[in-house]
Motif scaffolding. Structure first.
Motif, mmCIF file in Angstrom:
data_model
loop_
_atom_site.group_PDB
_atom_site.id
_atom_site.type_symbol
_atom_site.label_atom_id
_atom_site.label_comp_id
_atom_site.label_asym_id
_atom_site.label_seq_id
_atom_site.Cartn_x
_atom_site.Cartn_y
_atom_site.Cartn_z
ATOM 1 N N GLY A 1 36.360 10.871 88.309
ATOM 2 C CA GLY A 1 37.595 10.815 88.799
ATOM 3 C C GLY A 1 37.277 11.200 90.283
ATOM 4 N N SER A 2 38.238 11.438 91.040
ATOM 5 C CA SER A 2 38.338 11.794 92.475
ATOM 6 C C SER A 2 37.386 13.218 92.571
ATOM 7 C CB SER A 2 39.746 11.916 93.154
ATOM 8 O OG SER A 2 40.405 12.977 92.456
ATOM 9 N N ASN A 3 37.460 13.858 91.756
ATOM 10 C CA ASN A 3 36.906 15.278 91.838
ATOM 11 C C ASN A 3 35.357 15.278 91.311
ATOM 12 O OD1 ASN A 3 38.988 16.515 93.215
ATOM 13 N ND2 ASN A 3 39.943 17.097 91.127
ATOM 14 N N GLY A 4 35.039 13.948 90.991
ATOM 15 C CA GLY A 4 33.759 13.802 90.447
ATOM 16 C C GLY A 4 33.578 13.689 89.133
ATOM 17 N N ARG A 5 32.653 13.935 88.201
ATOM 18 C CA ARG A 5 32.636 13.785 86.924
ATOM 19 C C ARG A 5 32.948 15.047 86.006
ATOM 20 N NH1 ARG A 5 26.248 12.418 86.030
ATOM 21 N NH2 ARG A 5 27.029 12.535 83.716
ATOM 22 N N THR A 6 33.972 14.608 84.942
ATOM 23 C CA THR A 6 34.339 15.621 83.843
ATOM 24 C C THR A 6 34.161 15.574 82.726
ATOM 25 O OG1 THR A 6 36.629 15.090 84.210
ATOM 26 C CG2 THR A 6 36.098 16.528 85.665
ATOM 27 N N PRO A 7 33.632 16.399 81.816
ATOM 28 C CA PRO A 7 33.212 16.057 80.350
ATOM 29 C C PRO A 7 34.672 15.786 79.484
ATOM 30 C CG PRO A 7 32.778 18.369 80.940
ATOM 31 C CD PRO A 7 33.213 17.742 82.136
ATOM 32 N N CYS A 8 34.884 15.006 78.668
ATOM 33 C CA CYS A 8 35.779 15.047 77.555
ATOM 34 C C CYS A 8 35.788 16.328 76.594
ATOM 35 C CB CYS A 8 35.607 13.716 76.986
ATOM 36 S SG CYS A 8 34.194 13.653 75.700
ATOM 37 N N VAL A 9 36.830 16.595 76.380
ATOM 38 C CA VAL A 9 37.047 17.512 75.162
ATOM 39 C C VAL A 9 38.249 17.268 74.284
ATOM 40 C CG1 VAL A 9 37.478 20.078 74.913
ATOM 41 C CG2 VAL A 9 36.317 19.371 76.835
ATOM 42 N N VAL A 10 37.633 17.136 72.903
ATOM 43 C CA VAL A 10 38.968 17.013 72.000
ATOM 44 C C VAL A 10 38.765 18.075 70.988
ATOM 45 C CG1 VAL A 10 39.518 15.441 69.781
ATOM 46 C CG2 VAL A 10 38.591 14.578 72.186
ATOM 47 N N LYS A 11 39.995 18.667 70.662
ATOM 48 C CA LYS A 11 40.191 20.114 69.836
ATOM 49 C C LYS A 11 40.860 19.652 68.694
ATOM 50 C CE LYS A 11 39.041 23.325 73.380
ATOM 51 N NZ LYS A 11 37.681 24.276 72.623
ATOM 52 N N VAL A 12 40.790 20.058 67.726
ATOM 53 C CA VAL A 12 41.697 19.868 66.508
ATOM 54 C C VAL A 12 42.151 21.475 66.138
ATOM 55 C CG1 VAL A 12 41.832 19.356 64.062
ATOM 56 C CG2 VAL A 12 40.493 17.944 65.836
ATOM 57 N N TRP A 13 43.554 21.613 66.021
ATOM 58 C CA TRP A 13 44.052 22.807 65.721
ATOM 59 C C TRP A 13 44.821 23.013 64.444
ATOM 60 C CZ3 TRP A 13 43.186 26.328 69.892
ATOM 61 C CH2 TRP A 13 42.836 25.486 71.249
ATOM 62 N N ASP A 14 44.803 24.099 63.688
ATOM 63 C CA ASP A 14 45.668 24.431 62.522
ATOM 64 C C ASP A 14 47.028 24.846 62.957
ATOM 65 O OD1 ASP A 14 47.072 25.684 60.682
ATOM 66 O OD2 ASP A 14 44.957 25.744 59.241
ATOM 67 N N THR A 15 47.976 23.919 62.619
ATOM 68 C CA THR A 15 49.434 24.107 63.212
ATOM 69 C C THR A 15 49.934 25.301 62.438
ATOM 70 O OG1 THR A 15 50.391 22.546 61.681
ATOM 71 C CG2 THR A 15 49.599 21.753 63.821
ATOM 72 N N HIS A 16 49.555 26.006 61.536
ATOM 73 C CA HIS A 16 50.145 27.041 60.602
ATOM 74 C C HIS A 16 50.033 28.374 61.446
ATOM 75 C CE1 HIS A 16 49.626 23.763 57.336
ATOM 76 N NE2 HIS A 16 51.026 24.091 57.515
ATOM 77 N N ASP A 17 48.625 28.534 61.884
ATOM 78 C CA ASP A 17 48.344 29.840 62.547
ATOM 79 C C ASP A 17 47.684 29.613 63.826
ATOM 80 O OD1 ASP A 17 45.669 28.951 62.047
ATOM 81 O OD2 ASP A 17 45.274 30.102 60.378
ATOM 82 N N GLY A 18 47.705 28.364 64.404
ATOM 83 C CA GLY A 18 47.096 28.084 65.808
ATOM 84 C C GLY A 18 45.722 28.304 66.243
ATOM 85 N N HIS A 19 44.881 28.468 65.006
ATOM 86 C CA HIS A 19 43.529 28.622 65.330
ATOM 87 C C HIS A 19 42.859 27.103 65.492
ATOM 88 C CE1 HIS A 19 42.746 27.702 61.185
ATOM 89 N NE2 HIS A 19 41.413 27.403 61.643
ATOM 90 N N GLU A 20 41.579 27.211 66.367
ATOM 91 C CA GLU A 20 40.992 26.027 66.513
ATOM 92 C C GLU A 20 40.008 25.666 65.331
ATOM 93 O OE1 GLU A 20 37.076 25.083 69.248
ATOM 94 O OE2 GLU A 20 38.915 25.717 70.479
ATOM 95 N N VAL A 21 40.360 24.708 64.833
ATOM 96 C CA VAL A 21 39.391 24.174 63.620
ATOM 97 C C VAL A 21 37.859 23.453 64.065
ATOM 98 C CG1 VAL A 21 39.319 22.574 61.795
ATOM 99 C CG2 VAL A 21 41.457 23.634 62.321
ATOM 100 N N THR A 22 38.340 22.553 64.970
ATOM 101 C CA THR A 22 36.777 22.093 65.553
ATOM 102 C C THR A 22 36.998 21.727 66.896
ATOM 103 O OG1 THR A 22 35.051 20.671 64.790
ATOM 104 C CG2 THR A 22 37.466 19.808 64.700
ATOM 105 N N SER A 23 35.818 21.636 67.593
ATOM 106 C CA SER A 23 35.946 21.130 69.000
ATOM 107 C C SER A 23 34.772 20.195 69.174
ATOM 108 C CB SER A 23 35.614 22.203 69.887
ATOM 109 O OG SER A 23 35.749 21.803 71.285
#
Length: 351
Positions: free
Chosen positions: A50-72
């Protein structure tokens, strides 16, 4: 909801109360969705050059019942730019960044990952395109993957093995957008040649060419039953087409330059919402303009950038550049006129 502040938030749609705040990598979240069972939420930072250079992708999966991160998944530059995430949140396809495979941002190869594996596992490197990739889409059942690029072709792959299955050609310029029909049997692509093309996803034959758009076709989508198709061009003009015969049904009326920033069919396909400078609802069968819920004015400069229907079609959520989220009551009366009149007459007769 997800926004430019790098966070996603889960809300109670009945009360408007915040349930969980899902803190991301403090970069713009480009896309967020629920898995079909509603038990998981997926947030996507696309990454790339992008205009600010390279940025890494990030995909996160969350549990909707308690809001905790399942995997990244992601947060490494060599994983590249996210092109698509499966509806189940278990597969991610990226295009490599500079140096990952000896080329630059915009590699013709794609990388397919299983993000449920611990750690996430590379399933296959998808080779065949001869120019940079621009779009990808998973079939509704997650079994097929379609990729498209500046080589003017669309290719279909087996998600489990990464095997190349079919190739579709015909566009005279790079392909900008693709979408599977709800039954996974057809594929709709939009190109820089001002046309959209409808393919048979299994025979790779061209079913219809949808021409006449004003600019490059930047977005394509099917109605929930696959009976209609929407295409949006770079001039922010939207076109409604017949899903089987490919006939043009309507050019959706617009009143501002940013009338179709975000669009979506209602779950039953009877309505289309268009968000932009103005929030408009159209008839999903014939494209007729029905109502403006938030008319544009000279003193309001903000643009609505997101819109989504509730599963029962009674609520509509919109998000704006200001960060405001609004929930609209768009319930349609389904009773017979006589029943409505019987309910209203006592009210009208009272002092």
């Amino acid at each position: 909801t997800a926004g430019r502040d790098g966070t996603a938030r889960l809300w109670d749609s009945a009360t408007g109360d915040l349930q969980w705040r899902l803190d991301g990598p403090r970069r713009v979240i480009d896309h967020a969705f629920f898995t079909p069972d509603g038990g998981r939420a997926v947030t996507v930072v696309t990454g790339g050059q992008g205009s600010n250079g390279r940025t890494p992708c990030v995909v996160k999966v969350w549990d909707t019942h308690d809001g905790h991160e399942v995997t990244s998944f992601g947060d490494q530059l060599d994983l590249g730019r996210v092109l698509a995430v499966s509806a189940q949140g278990d597969r991610v396809v990226t295009t490599p960044m500079m140096g990952a495979l000896g080329g630059g941002d915009g590699e013709p190869d794609a990388l397919l990952y299983d993000v449920h594996a611990r750690p996430p596992k590379l399933v296959a490197t998808l080779r065949g395109h001869t120019a940079s990739l621009s779009a990808a889409a998973f079939s509704p059942d997650g079994g097929l993957l379609a990729t498209a690029g500046d080589d003017r072709s669309v290719r279909i792959w087996d998600v489990k093995t990464g095997q190349a299955l079919r190739q579709m050609d015909g566009h005279a310029d790079g392909v900008r957008s693709i979408a599977f029909s709800p039954d996974g049997k057809r594929l709709l692509s939009g190109g820089g040649d001002r046309s959209a093309r409808l393919y048979d996803a299994f025979s790779a034959s061209t079913l219809h060419v949808l021409g006449g758009q004003v600019g490059a076709v930047r977005a394509v989508l099917f109605s929930p039953d696959g009976g209609r198709m929407l295409t949006v061009d770079s001039g922010d003009r939207a076109w409604l087409w017949q899903g089987q015969g490919g006939a043009l049904l309507a050019a959706l009326v617009k009143s501002t330059q940013k009338s179709h920033t975000a669009m979506a069919f209602s779950p039953d396909g009877t309505r289309i919402v268009s968000a932009g400078d103005e929030l408009r609802i159209y008839d999903g069968q014939n494209g007729l303009f029905l109502i403006s819920l938030d008319g544009s004015s000279s003193d309001r400069a903000e643009v609505m950038t997101a819109a989504a229907w509730s599963p029962d079609g009674k609520l509509l959520a919109t998000g704006a550049q200001s960060g405001a989220v609004k929930l609209w009551d768009v319930h349609l009366e389904s009773r017979e006129p006589a029943a409505v009149r019987a309910e209203l007459e006592p009210l009208l007769a009272s002092p």
